[in-house]
Design an enzyme around this catalytic site. Sequence first.
Site, PDB file in Angstrom:
ATOM      1  N   GLN A 239     -18.866  -3.931  19.085  1.00 61.33           N
ATOM      2  CA  GLN A 239     -17.718  -3.388  19.981  1.00 61.33           C
ATOM      3  C   GLN A 239     -18.637  -2.824  21.540  1.00 61.33           C
ATOM      4  OE1 GLN A 239     -14.359  -1.826  17.014  1.00 61.33           O
ATOM      5  NE2 GLN A 239     -14.050  -1.264  19.166  1.00 61.33           N
ATOM      6  N   ARG A 386      -7.597   2.274  16.466  1.00 56.09           N
ATOM      7  CA  ARG A 386      -6.647   2.406  17.736  1.00 56.09           C
ATOM      8  C   ARG A 386      -6.338   3.862  17.900  1.00 56.09           C
ATOM      9  NH1 ARG A 386      -3.072  -2.644  18.974  1.00 56.09           N
ATOM     10  NH2 ARG A 386      -3.662  -4.114  17.243  1.00 56.09           N
ATOM     11  N   CYS A 387      -7.376   4.659  18.001  1.00 55.09           N
ATOM     12  CA  CYS A 387      -7.214   6.104  17.974  1.00 55.09           C
ATOM     13  C   CYS A 387      -7.396   6.880  19.312  1.00 55.09           C
ATOM     14  CB  CYS A 387      -8.335   6.557  17.202  1.00 55.09           C
ATOM     15  SG  CYS A 387      -9.849   6.231  17.657  1.00 55.09           S
ATOM     16  N   GLU A 762      -3.926   0.927  22.466  1.00 50.38           N
ATOM     17  CA  GLU A 762      -3.840   1.787  21.206  1.00 50.38           C
ATOM     18  C   GLU A 762      -2.576   2.514  21.203  1.00 50.38           C
ATOM     19  OE1 GLU A 762      -7.699   3.704  22.532  1.00 50.38           O
ATOM     20  OE2 GLU A 762      -8.323   3.425  20.612  1.00 50.38           O
TER      21      GLU A 762
END
Length: 808
Positions: A239, A386-387, A762
């Site tokens: 990523q 997705r934090c 997110e």
Amino acid sequence: MKDEISREERVAGLKGLGCSRKRVEDARFTQGKGNYVDDIKLPGMLHGDFVRSPYAHARIKSINIDAAMALPGVTAVLTAKDLEPLGLHWMPTLAGDKQMVLADGKVLFQGQEVAFVVASDRYVAADAVELVEVDYEELEVIVDPFKSLQSDVVLREDLVADDGSIPNGAHGPRKHPNHIFTWEAGEEEATNQVIDNAAVVAEAEMYYHRTHPCPLETCGSVASMDKVNGKLTLWGTFQAPHVVRTVASLLSGIEEHNIRVVSPDIGGGFGNKVGVYPGYICSIVASIVTGVPVKWVEDRMENLMSTAFARDYWMKGKISATKEGKITGLHCHVTADHGAFDACADPTKFPAGFMNICTGSYDIPVAYLGVDGVYTNKAPGGVSYRCSFRVTEAVYFIERMIEVLAIELNMDPAELRSINFIKKEQFPYTAALGWEYDSGDYQTAWDKALKAVDYKGLRAEQAERVEAFKRGETRKVMGIGLSFFTEIVGAGPVKNCDILGMGMFDSCEIRIHPTGSAVARLGTISQGQGHATTFAQILATEIGLSAESITIEEGDTDTAPYGLGTYGSRSTPVAGAAAAMAGRKIRAKAQMIAAYLLEVHDNDVEFDVDRFVVKGVPERFKTMKEIAYAAYNQAIPGLEPGLEAVSYYDPPNMTYPFGAYVCVMDIDVDTGVPEIRRFYALDDCGTRINPMVIEGQIHGGLTEALAVALGQEIAYDDMGNVKTATLMDFFLPTAWEVPNYETDFTVTPSPHHPIGAKGVGESPHVGGVPCFSNAVQDAFRPFGNRHTNMPHDHWRIWQTANNLGMHD
Ligand code: MCN
Ligand code: CUM
């Protein structure tokens, strides 16, 4: 020149901002033409596989590789002893801790990498893994962070000095050998004072369980060391490819220009692919040792057992208010289970991520947050799913505290939120725990949401249902889940956000071709978010060329400008801003070219959709296509040929998207099965680039929120065995469980972003988890429930009903 099409048609032709343009990458993905790491097949390539620990805590007495080496097709078996001379048996983590690449003397979690087998194919490698003999001596296992802080068992012997003293960690003093850090924000004394003297106080303890994003594609890498020209190429599921290149250079000593890191197509990241894993290092070392390319791709169980998890936060809160419901103070303490190594990918200054956004969307005058990080015998990690750096935990915490306070006040939770929202005119708003929220209009969004679902009507129906239940006419109860969240996305700025010293800006480089098409490269990398579609839209509107003729490239460090990658929904806030700024540089030069071609002064032309027009003379213009051609083919006095621009963008602040969610749920108290009747999601992410992509992001994030709230968990037994390492046990929702989502929006632009856009990737997860959980809890509120922990699987829901005497 006469215009043959209308201005409206010209705008539509750009497919720019606001257009629900179909995703250009899907032509490839839906026809099986994606190019993932496992699709990479190089001549002579070997395959790696790990020997992993069956124990969660054990000393390694010996490793015998003879039988494995004797298997035809096996080229090498690497252990920590082989990596040690290279200084690669341990590696730094993104959180400033260090982590074993291969077990060095002991293992600290089940599934830990012990030896790396390299063989002619994946099957031979797997067979050889079985032949490696490891002699373990089992040690006491600790999976509970509270016990860990009391225990005499030292997990990380490398972090205790010979005289028994405890050296400081990367984030300051440590209280116990198994303690990682204490991190605090706000004013504890002042907060306690307010709470001690308050008219109403509500308390709650909650566990946000350990989860895992489980992307479709597992993690993997292919390393190819070309010894002739000294170049290392590394393909992988990264990523943040540029960060991987810099870290690989610092670790290996190979100069950075001799390393090329490529993230090809990625089959879902969700934070799982931010960290640096032993497999990457081992494939590099194996390629250097063998002189041929080496591939490592983990299987599903390996992915679930050993790669970055999310959450595992034990949160304890106190919230105080006046009798009328105005919140006066908030106190939060977290015991954070980080597993065996602290491998969170949080910015250096924030070992607990942005947990200090836990005052949420509310104007809370004073607050305190304390976080203690703790080692246990579990897999490392901590930033995933997705934090946006622990914001999911923070929002869950405050949205539960609000519900518990509403019970204490005997007040409607929707009204309690309204009373306490930060008001529109308070923005930019500085929260008690330090963040400056850029913009928001919470009440408008909330009112719109409550109206859309007929909130009053729902509450009346719920009250009737409670009566019917009590009369014995139904066995189903009804829950109305509410959540209002504020996100914080788009890390930087560089001055307070870095990872391992690498500043968190991002970048875009544009090259316009002579015929008026373009290629733009960015420092981010899509894992499914649709960047190839949406970044082209930002540029189309900025430079007046159709998105259809702009190619977006990311992920190849040899060609893309340096950037910090895609996570924490930072692509739109940071790289999206860089794209707009680079586009404006293109436009500035185009303006000079247009003025020259039109034989007027620079200030006498203005930009209009896809062209520069002489002010007040709309029939005199040059299109961007004409300008591009002239940029290359016409000698313009005082100007260099060509039309290119680059922008490195360091954002002045983060962006603060927000949203209002409502979930209506019916629960059968005898089976514990919840049925989602309705789910309404209103999101505000500022200027909307592609409404269809946004909707897709929201559907996906809500589904993952449903998973986490209603059953998904990485659970351990007392021996440290992972009980949920297969998809038989690990809940992944399918179309069967997923409701029809209703999406809605308001638009409150970010004042500091060049096009006013905030991130959105997110948001649905951050806001969705508390919404689903609140729906379950709300169904039982009339029967005396205050708080029960997630995941609300059928069994736990049944137990809640049982504990409340509803089966009597
Ligand atoms: N978008 C938009 N308008 C806005 C904001 C965003 O049209 N105002 C679009 C963007 O152009 C982009 C998408 O929405 O195409 C997501 O943008 P953004 O919110 O900037 O998030 P990122 O691109 O940085 O993606 C990261 C975020 C994170 S952190 C996780 S985790 C997650 C998520 O995205 N992982 C995903 N969504 C995912 N979706 C897929 N398919 N796969 C993943 O791995
Ligand atoms: Cu924190 S999961 Mo996303 O940031 O890649």
